[in-house]
Design an enzyme around this catalytic site. Structure first.
Site: not given
Lengths: 317, 277
Positions: A24, A49, A75, A77, A142, A205, A256
């Site tokens: 996403s 997204k 970013i 969200l 996130c 991440t 990755g």
């Protein structure tokens, strides 16, 4: 059998033509459809997204930069909110693959609002054509928002509560997207499974920091960001393997992956599907190439399908 | 030539496909290298202000680098590459004969339809897209003035790469031309007074602080114009929202909403219900 190895995979009730889907926030099918239209989407499933109840402007720039073998982003969200998202959905009606809605929020109630509102719209047959929407991915991971996000995903109890509350709202697929920013990745995965999730995706991440070399101050507008790309792949692989050994749910492995062999490694560690993100940002042809390489890897190993390799890394021999 | 190259259905930019094309010439000017690439398709449709995404040759994993189209000559596009980091160094080191993977043209170019006269203002390597614009203005016989701001002595070789009309140079160390920033030069120069007199359209490209100063200068003098922005980019096609810039219309994506934006909307921060952020 004709046409080479069988790449079909099943995530709960959802059958996909092949295991390669997008992470996403790294691919916008409308933004890249210019030359070839919606038909050219290289993924077997499209995850837009993350959408939240209200519009979010996102974080101040700079938001993204390259790191050694990786990308850091914050970013935040950015999205137009669920109502504008729904109003825009008919543009995806011609998409040849299913759409899994990525759901976010600052508090648990936000996630329920988005799922509830989507269910209302999906039940309203008179409201116009939509793409097939077989489920939701709850983005509880996130690292770049002040509230919600990974604070839910890193707390197994909070995650259990959220998935339990979302479960009665929909009969569709419910996927929990896990954060790697925890000591024990198995605990939140288990909580999601016990609360009724149909699948888990991992990893989001890694919370990280880069400095501006001139000022020695944080480079990103949000100060910290989330690290992705090849730099995190061995850690992601380890986490996918740990969850696969402990939780009996289909997994979407990510972190990755840039080649067919690396996708196969994710599958060997127990993943059913593999999401690609950083690789697409670096090269828009990567998803198609990864799929072709995956097919070639199976053929070269004389494997008829992915079931023959799934979990191979987890077994004694 | 259409004002925008987006498809009528609003689906994304044309030019996102990756093609492999040969470098045909490479010339170095101090820290800058002018790389010419044989790219007939890009050359035939590119407009001043648009950019290409270039894959970094030989990199294990790297984001592609956005580079403004500096010049179009026949089937060739020229890119002016500043050596900033490992990626741009590798790109600048490409010799004739090397193959480069690129996508483009991307983004929205400068609107030159309404220009009776033009004032081009560049900060450093921000001059890259303004050369293409100056070539187009010259072809249309639109009178133009050019201001180029450079940091100083070590940046002077850049000038040898340029072919700009009515050029005024400013250097921050006073090595050449007007001593000061490029906006200081606008204040001081009779050329800019002539441009103000004619109501010239302002076209700027350079770092954000320069564009803020140019925006304010243009506003004081009653001129409108455009700024071309640079940003760290990932996808280059509008998907990732990584390259945004603050504007009076909220955060806009440099790659897909820009890189050219009306000068007056470029802001230091966006204003939300919670105040400036």
């Amino acid at each position: 059998m004709t046409g080479g190895p069988d790449l079909r995979v099943r995530l709960g009730a959802l059958e996909l033509a092949h295991p390669v889907i997008n992470a996403s926030g790294t691919y916008d099918v409308l933004a890249v459809a210019g030359e070839h239209g919606l038909g050219a989407v290289p993924f077997s499933c499209y995850v837009p997204k993350t959408v939240t109840p209200e519009p979010r402007p996102g974080n101040p720039p700079p938001r993204i930069t390259e790191t050694p073998s990786g990308i850091i982003n914050a970013i935040g969200l950015e999205n137009p909110g669920i109502e504008a998202f729904i109003a825009d959905l008919p543009r995806l009606a011609g998409l040849p693959v299913p759409v899994v809605i990525s759901v976010g929020g600052a508090r648990p109630a936000d996630y329920l609002t988005v799922v509830g509102r989507m269910e209302e719209r999906l039940a309203d047959a008179g409201a116009g054509p939509l793409p097939p929407i077989p489920g939701y991915e709850l983005n509880v991971s996130c690292p770049n928002v002040a509230a919600g996000g990974l604070s839910i995903g890193a707390d197994p109890e909070a995650l259990y509560e959220l998935v339990s509350a979302a479960r009665p709202l929909t009969a569709r697929l419910l996927i929990a997207k896990l954060t790697p920013n925890v000591t024990d990745i198995v605990a939140p995965a288990r909580a999601a499974a016990e609360a009724g999730a149909d699948a888990v995706s991992l990893v989001n991440t890694f919370k990280a920091l880069v400095l501006d070399p001139a000022s020695l101050r944080p480079f990103l507008g949000n100060r910290t960001g989330g690290l992705c790309g090849p730099a995190i792949r061995p850690i992601a692989l380890r986490m996918v393997a740990e969850v696969a050994m402990s939780v009996d749910l289909p997994l979407i492995g990510m972190g990755g992956v840039t080649s067919g062999l690396e996708a196969l490694e994710m599958i060997a560690c127990g993943a059913t599907a593999v999401a690609v993100g950083a690789a697409t940002l670096a090269d828009p042809r990567a998803p198609q190439r990864i799929l072709e390489e995956l097919r070639a890897e199976l053929a070269a190993r004389r494997l008829a399908g992915l079931d023959d390799v799934r979990g191979k890394a987890l077994r004694d021999s | 030539m259409s004002a925008t190259r987006d498809r009528p259905d609003g689906c994304g930019p044309v030019g996102a496909d990756v093609v492999s094309r040969p470098v045909v010439e490479s010339r170095t000017f101090g820290e800058w290298t002018l790389v010419s690439i044989d790219a007939p398709t890009v050359a035939s449709v590119a407009r001043p202000g648009q950019f290409v995404m270039l894959a970094v040759p030989g990199a294990v994993f790297a984001l592609r680098r956005p580079l403004s189209i500096h010049r179009v000559r026949g089937d060739r596009i020229a890119l002016l590459i500043e050596r900033r980091g490992a990626g741009t160094r590798r790109l600048a080191d490409m010799a004739a004969g090397a193959q480069v993977e690129l996508s483009g043209p991307l983004g929205n170019g400068f609107d030159i339809g309404s220009s009776g006269s033009a004032l081009l203002v560049a900060g450093g390597v921000g001059v890259a897209p303004l050369q293409f614009l100056a070539d187009e203005l010259r072809a249309r016989r639109i009178p133009s003035w050019t201001f180029v701001g450079l940091r100083g002595e070590t940046h002077l070789p850049l000038l040898a790469a340029l072919d700009l009309p009515a050029q005024t140079v400013a250097t921050e160390d006073g090595a050449l031309g007007i001593h000061g920033t490029v906006v200081d030069a606008l204040e001081a120069s009779p050329a800019s007074a002539a441009a103000v007199e004619k109501g010239a359209v302002v076209y700027g490209c350079g770092p954000l602080p320069m564009l803020f100063a140019l925006r304010d200068w243009a506003s004081v003098h009653g001129l409108t114009g455009y700024g071309s922005l640079e940003a760290h980019m990932a996808c280059g096609t509008g998907a990732c929202h990584g390259c945004v810039v603050a504007t009076t219309r909220g955060y806009l994506r440099v790659c897909a909403d820009g890189p050219v934006l009306p000068l007056e909307i470029i802001g230091e921060a966006i204003v939300t219900a919670g105040g400036a952020r």
